[in-house]
Design an enzyme around this catalytic site. Structure first.
Site, PDB file in Angstrom:
ATOM      1  CG  ASP A  87     -11.672   6.814  18.237  1.00  0.00           C
ATOM      2  OD1 ASP A  87     -12.431   7.672  18.695  1.00  0.00           O
ATOM      3  OD2 ASP A  87     -11.227   5.871  18.906  1.00  0.00           O
TER       4      ASP A  87
ATOM      5  CG  HIS B  39     -13.168  -2.339  18.494  1.00  0.00           C
ATOM      6  ND1 HIS B  39     -13.759  -3.180  19.399  1.00  0.00           N
ATOM      7  CD2 HIS B  39     -13.416  -1.077  18.926  1.00  0.00           C
ATOM      8  CE1 HIS B  39     -14.361  -2.459  20.320  1.00  0.00           C
ATOM      9  NE2 HIS B  39     -14.159  -1.181  20.064  1.00  0.00           N
TER      10      HIS B  39
HETATM   11  N1  ACO Z   1      -2.579  -0.919  12.855  1.00  0.00           N
HETATM   12  C1  ACO Z   1      -1.719  -1.921  12.560  1.00  0.00           C
HETATM   13  N2  ACO Z   1      -1.767  -3.131  13.148  1.00  0.00           N
HETATM   14  C2  ACO Z   1      -2.727  -3.346  14.044  1.00  0.00           C
HETATM   15  C3  ACO Z   1      -3.665  -2.359  14.392  1.00  0.00           C
HETATM   16  C4  ACO Z   1      -3.564  -1.110  13.742  1.00  0.00           C
HETATM   17  N3  ACO Z   1      -4.430  -0.132  14.035  1.00  0.00           N
HETATM   18  N4  ACO Z   1      -4.507  -2.848  15.323  1.00  0.00           N
HETATM   19  C5  ACO Z   1      -4.113  -4.101  15.565  1.00  0.00           C
HETATM   20  N5  ACO Z   1      -3.046  -4.420  14.798  1.00  0.00           N
HETATM   21  C6  ACO Z   1      -2.369  -5.726  14.708  1.00  0.00           C
HETATM   22  C7  ACO Z   1      -1.494  -5.998  15.922  1.00  0.00           C
HETATM   23  O1  ACO Z   1      -0.177  -5.562  15.703  1.00  0.00           O
HETATM   24  C8  ACO Z   1      -1.605  -7.492  16.060  1.00  0.00           C
HETATM   25  O2  ACO Z   1      -0.792  -8.082  15.062  1.00  0.00           O
HETATM   26  P1  ACO Z   1      -0.137  -9.572  15.336  1.00  0.00           P
HETATM   27  O3  ACO Z   1      -1.299 -10.488  15.496  1.00  0.00           O
HETATM   28  O4  ACO Z   1       0.698  -9.819  14.120  1.00  0.00           O
HETATM   29  O5  ACO Z   1       0.679  -9.429  16.591  1.00  0.00           O
HETATM   30  C9  ACO Z   1      -3.050  -7.775  15.670  1.00  0.00           C
HETATM   31  O6  ACO Z   1      -3.407  -6.716  14.777  1.00  0.00           O
HETATM   32  C10 ACO Z   1      -4.001  -7.803  16.855  1.00  0.00           C
HETATM   33  O7  ACO Z   1      -3.829  -6.581  17.559  1.00  0.00           O
HETATM   34  P2  ACO Z   1      -3.926  -6.412  19.129  1.00  0.00           P
HETATM   35  O8  ACO Z   1      -3.108  -5.247  19.561  1.00  0.00           O
HETATM   36  O9  ACO Z   1      -3.653  -7.734  19.795  1.00  0.00           O
HETATM   37  O10 ACO Z   1      -5.445  -6.084  19.287  1.00  0.00           O
HETATM   38  P3  ACO Z   1      -6.112  -5.533  20.590  1.00  0.00           P
HETATM   39  O11 ACO Z   1      -7.471  -6.103  20.612  1.00  0.00           O
HETATM   40  O12 ACO Z   1      -5.261  -5.761  21.788  1.00  0.00           O
HETATM   41  O13 ACO Z   1      -6.130  -3.949  20.358  1.00  0.00           O
HETATM   42  C11 ACO Z   1      -6.748  -1.823  19.582  1.00  0.00           C
HETATM   43  C12 ACO Z   1      -7.219  -3.257  19.868  1.00  0.00           C
HETATM   44  C13 ACO Z   1      -6.051  -1.240  20.814  1.00  0.00           C
HETATM   45  C14 ACO Z   1      -7.968  -0.976  19.276  1.00  0.00           C
HETATM   46  C15 ACO Z   1      -5.788  -1.848  18.355  1.00  0.00           C
HETATM   47  O14 ACO Z   1      -6.456  -2.349  17.225  1.00  0.00           O
HETATM   48  C16 ACO Z   1      -5.185  -0.482  18.068  1.00  0.00           C
HETATM   49  O15 ACO Z   1      -4.166  -0.123  18.671  1.00  0.00           O
HETATM   50  N6  ACO Z   1      -5.810   0.321  17.141  1.00  0.00           N
HETATM   51  C17 ACO Z   1      -5.327   1.651  16.868  1.00  0.00           C
HETATM   52  C18 ACO Z   1      -5.763   2.609  17.976  1.00  0.00           C
HETATM   53  C19 ACO Z   1      -7.252   2.909  17.897  1.00  0.00           C
HETATM   54  O16 ACO Z   1      -7.803   3.194  16.851  1.00  0.00           O
HETATM   55  N7  ACO Z   1      -7.908   2.840  19.073  1.00  0.00           N
HETATM   56  C20 ACO Z   1      -9.332   3.134  19.219  1.00  0.00           C
HETATM   57  C21 ACO Z   1     -10.103   1.867  19.477  1.00  0.00           C
HETATM   58  S1  ACO Z   1     -11.827   2.198  19.580  1.00  0.00           S
HETATM   59  C22 ACO Z   1     -12.025   2.917  21.074  1.00  0.00           C
HETATM   60  O17 ACO Z   1     -11.324   2.627  22.012  1.00  0.00           O
HETATM   61  C23 ACO Z   1     -13.050   3.901  21.258  1.00  0.00           C
END
Ligand code: ACO
Length: 436
Positions: A363, A306
């Protein structure tokens, strides 16, 4: 004592006020930055940018805290229904019993949609995504209720909010009935918000759906837990669109489109698909986790991570508990719940997820509960939208009541420098791959 942040640029100092919110969260107010220095800030994904002041919802992502109008989310777990919480978010305080009863009456009164609007459903292909239908039809409310295009008094806003809250439920249920080729079930004025929605989803002309109390309460809580989450992607979209003074229906329709994406509300569908794949033996949990950690795979552990929470999402905690309690009470056993628990246990021990502070989000468990209630997967994000609606309405109104300017970010241009137009004959041949 108020703080000042000083920016030193080419040896010249520029002071900016540091403002603090109710819970002492500090922010540098850079409203005058460009006028004074000629510079803008670059903050891709807006993770460091406060786009507004808001009194609706407070989140402390480090401590896993979520409060609606100051009230911790946990206090909604065993008490109020969704409509009471919606009122709280939209109008800023808990309703009196008269206010609640009046609003609930209006929701019942407004539950039907215009018959003309009903015909629109028939022109959507059977396979159309319900989120696309929902977004279109909420926007179409602007055509059927032009008296609410301008909300110039609190009374008119109250009426528009009630209308939208009530009709989104009918639209959502009709979108489902259309996708299944089933007759539309009209709302039943004797039923409350949630049982009425489930009636429109599941009743048949010859068979009235009876809503179990356990199901009603779990569904209410799902809606409550989704009701607001401050400046997330869809709410920011509603505010962005609303900042142009676009009407409430059009702004919320844009919010629905933003919510649809798999990185936002669409993640609840992606979670179920992920669990299903593992269940069907296409991948073991360990193989899936390996892919999720490999950037090149493009796979993520859906329902994890998140932007704001760097600790447990409090909503996920509550939903995980409900899933554990509800399924046995309904006499259901879902192997996907065991798989989800297994993935969570692996992730909470794995350095990749621990170091990045990735925890289950809202989720991760919501889909398992909706599945137990009998909601089909393509309706999951629609339910999320129904839940998030009061938050969108509250933010739209809050912004509408403030002196906000139209939202208009800037950019760092990275395209061509000054380039002359070349007439067609002087442009050479099209590269072979794209010819024709
Ligand atoms: N699985 C694996 N790796 C992940 C995940 C995940 N679910 N989420 C983040 N990471 C990793 C990224 O690859 C990144 O790694 P790095 O630092 O080595 O490059 C690090 O964690 C930070 O991730 P970001 O993408 O920069 O985080 P951001 O804040 O931009 O994204 C998000 C947040 C979109 C929710 C992300 O965690 C994600 O894609 N999760 C899966 C989709 C999901 O569950 N979305 C629902 C969110 S809740 C809602 O919107 C109601």
């Amino acid at each position: 004592m108020s703080q000042i942040a000083t920016l030193i640029l080419d040896g010249e100092s520029h002071d900016f006020p540091v403002i603090v919110g109710t819970e002492n969260e500090p922010a540098i107010d850079i409203s005058t930055l460009r006028a004074r220095t000629g510079l803008i800030t670059l903050d891709q994904g807006l993770g460091n940018t406060g786009s507004c002041r808001s009194a609706i919802t407070y989140i402390d992502g480090e401590r896993g805290i979520l409060r609606y109008r100051g009230i911790p989310i946990e206090q909604f777990a065993n008490g109020p229904n969704f409509i009471e919480v919606a009122w709280l978010l939209i109008f800023g305080r808990l309703p009196t019993s008269d206010e609640y009863a009046g609003f609930a009456r209006e929701l019942t009164h407004q539950a039907n949609i215009d018959e003309g609007m009903k015909h629109h459903f028939d022109s959507f292909p059977r396979k159309a995504a319900p989120m696309a239908i929902l977004s279109s039809m909420v926007n179409a409310l602007s055509c059927f209720h032009p008296e609410f295009l301008e909300l110039d008094s609190p009374e008119k806003f109250w009426a528009a909010a009630a209308r939208l809250m009530s009709k989104i439920r009918t639209i959502a249920a009709f979108a489902y009935r259309h996708s299944r080729g089933l007759p539309y079930m009209y709302p039943d004025p004797n039923l409350k918000y949630v049982p009425n929605f489930l009636h429109m989803m599941f009743s048949m002309p010859y068979d009235h759906f009876i809503c179990d109390e356990l199901v009603r309460d779990a569904f209410n809580l799902i809606l409550i837990l989704h009701a607001d989450h401050e400046q997330n992607c869809s709410t920011s979209t509603v505010r962005m669109v609303g900042s142009s003074r676009a009407n409430l229906f059009a702004s919320c329709s844009a919010g629905i489109s933003a919510l649809w994406g798999p990185l936002h509300g669409g993640a609840n569908v992606a979670v179920l698909e992920m669990l299903q794949k593992i269940h069907e033996g296409h991948l073991t949990p360990q193989e899936y986790m390996r892919l999720a950690k490999d950037k090149a795979s493009g796979v993520r552990l859906m329902g994890f991570g998140h932007r704001v929470y760097k600790n447990f999402d409090p909503r996920a905690k509550l939903l995980g508990q409900i899933a554990e309690e509800l399924l046995p009470k309904l006499g259901k056993k879902d192997p996907l719940l065991d798989i989800a628990r297994g993935l969570e246990a692996i992730a909470l021990e794995d350095p990749y997820f621990v170091e990045r502070k990735l925890y289950p989000n809202v989720d991760f468990y919501s889909g398992i509960i909706l599945r137990a209630i009998g909601i089909p997967v393509n309706m999951f994000t629609v339910i999320f939208a129904m839940g998030r609606l009061p938050g969108w309405i509250a933010h739209w109104w809050e912004q509408n009541q403030s002196e906000t300017r139209i939202a208009r970010p800037r950019q760092i241009y990275t395209g061509n420098g000054l380039t002359d137009y070349t007439p067609m004959p002087g442009r050479g041949r099209t590269p072979a791959a794209t010819e024709g």
